[in-house]
Enzyme design. Structure first.
Site, mmCIF file in Angstrom:
data_model
loop_
_atom_site.group_PDB
_atom_site.id
_atom_site.type_symbol
_atom_site.label_atom_id
_atom_site.label_comp_id
_atom_site.label_asym_id
_atom_site.label_seq_id
_atom_site.Cartn_x
_atom_site.Cartn_y
_atom_site.Cartn_z
ATOM 1 N N ASP A 182 54.826 -40.982 -93.894
ATOM 2 C CA ASP A 182 54.059 -40.749 -92.676
ATOM 3 C C ASP A 182 54.036 -41.955 -91.739
ATOM 4 O OD1 ASP A 182 52.392 -42.281 -94.302
ATOM 5 O OD2 ASP A 182 50.764 -40.812 -94.336
ATOM 6 N N MET A 211 52.470 -41.307 -98.479
ATOM 7 C CA MET A 211 53.407 -42.102 -99.265
ATOM 8 C C MET A 211 52.821 -42.438 -100.639
ATOM 9 S SD MET A 211 54.749 -44.605 -96.204
ATOM 10 C CE MET A 211 55.937 -45.495 -97.214
ATOM 11 N N HIS A 212 53.696 -42.907 -101.530
ATOM 12 C CA HIS A 212 53.349 -43.525 -102.819
ATOM 13 C C HIS A 212 52.939 -42.550 -103.921
ATOM 14 C CE1 HIS A 212 53.312 -46.954 -100.180
ATOM 15 N NE2 HIS A 212 52.144 -46.640 -99.657
#
Length: 478
Positions: free
Chosen positions: A233, A76-77
């Site tokens: 995830d 992520m991110h």
């Protein structure tokens, strides 16, 4: 069969499954670049190449032509920055990158309610501060920016040609209004982002496109196969464990670490850096403590000592006691519950007689201590859970799961498919889109293979106290 693709930080992992069990897996390792201190980057093209390579390995076990739908998962991110031709402008800036500290302060000043809008206070690892950093430090690249994606969504673009994401990955950008599950115009403006740069948003089991003719030629999949939005995830890991309803929780031990609790309500707790994010399924949210280092310190110390991760854990199992040093595992700063991008790793208590085994033991214990801090940050929420499931590569270690159970005082269970959690969850979302599973089916929990009950370890708790005091002391050093 249903294919799950997980774009991890250290590897791309694939799972092929039917509606209820894993049939085949493959994995291809990938590298990370750190061109300056605190930076962490990957070229998006390596994700696509590793996906193709992993599909080639998978084709040795099953027939890719039998895949009926594809689901996506990923780290992520990460900021994947594309120009008007949908080509990467520069390497993606990852979740464990700490360059955008100043920009986080700017966001808090511009949006004082950011913690309740975005579900967490600003930290450099999130996507939004990275764009403000880009404008300030790389204006030539910012001027070319037309689209922003998350890592798994770039692979989705290469598969189906659409600019799309899901609610759970959108949640980790800081641009999502978590309560309404829509892009927040004020948060976009605070980070110099045009809302039309952001992808269209879907629930994780929604089909967003189909495998293109070109992608079919490159991957071996059939053209026209549906691809679902999938999830970050953390959320797809939850789907793999049935953690989609209240009262369900798990820990994830990958490169990063998470302590995750599912809910039907949005419950922000930004002061403790507990993330309150939209789940990948409709009308569901979750709370999560996110540790930047997870099980990564095990492979890091292994690299320094010339040992595999399994050898590190094996040595750690041979020792215990007062002469084990204390290790702070903050190789890339820490997010939950410290919110400290500046802290770094260190050993305390090394002696002339300290052995490699004792160093390995201190690293493994430190990972457990981080989960103790994470559980404490939740307050009564974790106390109410009957148990926590474990997924990720670190879940292979009986020692680590036993230590986490001891310091969190919660039973830990290892389930079928624990090592392939996010990829398996993505495959289950694909099966849901095809009608082989319902959303209610996604709440079913897999069979448990091992259970670790809390054991009283007085000496371990004494070292946990020293671990916490060491952080307090080291955090004051400039």
């Amino acid at each position: 069969m249903y294919l799950g693709i997980d774009i991890g930080t250290s590897a791309v992992k694939l799972v092929c499954a039917d509606a209820g069990r894993i049939l085949a897996t493959s994995s291809v390792g990938i590298g990370t670049s750190s061109p300056q201190p605190g930076w962490s980057e990957q070229n998006p093209e390596i994700w696509w190449q590793a996906t193709r390579d992993a599909l080639g390995l998978l084709a040795g076990e099953i027939s890719l032509s039998d895949v009926k739908a594809v689901g996506l998962s990923g780290q992520m991110h990460g900021a994947v920055l594309l120009d008007r031709d949908q080509c990467p402008i520069r390497p993606a800036i990852l979740w464990n990158d700490s360059r955008a500290v100043r920009e986080c302060d700017d966001i808090r000043a511009a949006q004082p309610q950011v913690g309740h809008i975005a579900g967490v206070l600003p930290l450099p690892g999130f996507t939004a501060p990275k764009i403000a950093w880009l404008k300030r430090h790389e204006p030539h690249n910012y001027a070319r920016l037309s689209h922003i994606l998350l890592p798994k969504d770039y692979v989705g673009l290469r598969l189906h040609g659409e600019l799309a994401t899901d609610t759970s990955d959108a949640a980790g950008t800081m641009w999502l209004d978590q309560a309404s599950r829509r892009w927040h115009t004020g948060m976009a403006e605070a980070t110099d982002v045009a809302v039309d740069w952001l992808p269209q948003m879907f629930d994780g089991h929604n089909v967003v496109g189909t495998v293109t003719v070109r992608a079919a030629a490159e991957t071996g999949l059939n053209s026209g196969v549906p691809v679902v939005a999938g999830g970050g995830d953390a959320a797809t890991g939850a789907v793999s464990l049935g953690a989609t309803e209240p009262g369900r929780g798990f820990i994830s031990l990958g490169t990063s670490g998470q302590l995750f609790v599912a809910d039907r309500k949005y419950k922000p707790n930004p002061e403790r850096y507990v993330h309150a994010f939209a789940h990948t399924l409709p009308d569901r949210w979750y709370q999560m403590a996110a540790m930047l280092n997870g099980a990564r310190p095990i492979s890091w110390i292994g690299d320094q000592l010339g040992l595999s991760a399994a050898e590190v854990v094996g040595l750690a199992e041979t020792v215990s006691g007062d002469r084990v040093p204390i290790f702070l595992p903050y190789l890339t700063g820490e997010r939950s519950p410290l919110g400290d991008p500046h802290i770094r790793a260190c050993f305390f208590g090394l002696e002339d007689a300290t052995t490699r085994a004792e160093i390995c033991r201190s690293v493994v214990e430190a990972i457990a201590f981080c989960f103790a801090d994470a559980a404490q940050s939740f307050g009564d929420t974790v106390d109410s859970l009957p148990e926590l499931a474990a997924i990720g590569g670190g879940s292979r270690s009986d020692l680590l799961l036993g230590l986490i159970s001891a310091v969190t005082e919660k039973p830990i269970v290892r389930s079928v498919g624990a090592e392939s959690g996010p990829a398996y969850g993505a495959a289950r979302l694909a099966a849901c889109a095809d009608g082989a599973l319902t959303i209610a089916d996604l709440a079913e929990q897999p069979a448990t293979t091992d259970r670790f009950e809390p054991v009283e370890m007085h000496a371990l708790f004494e070292r946990l106290g020293r671990f916490r005091r060491l952080y307090t002391a080291v955090s004051t050093v400039d």
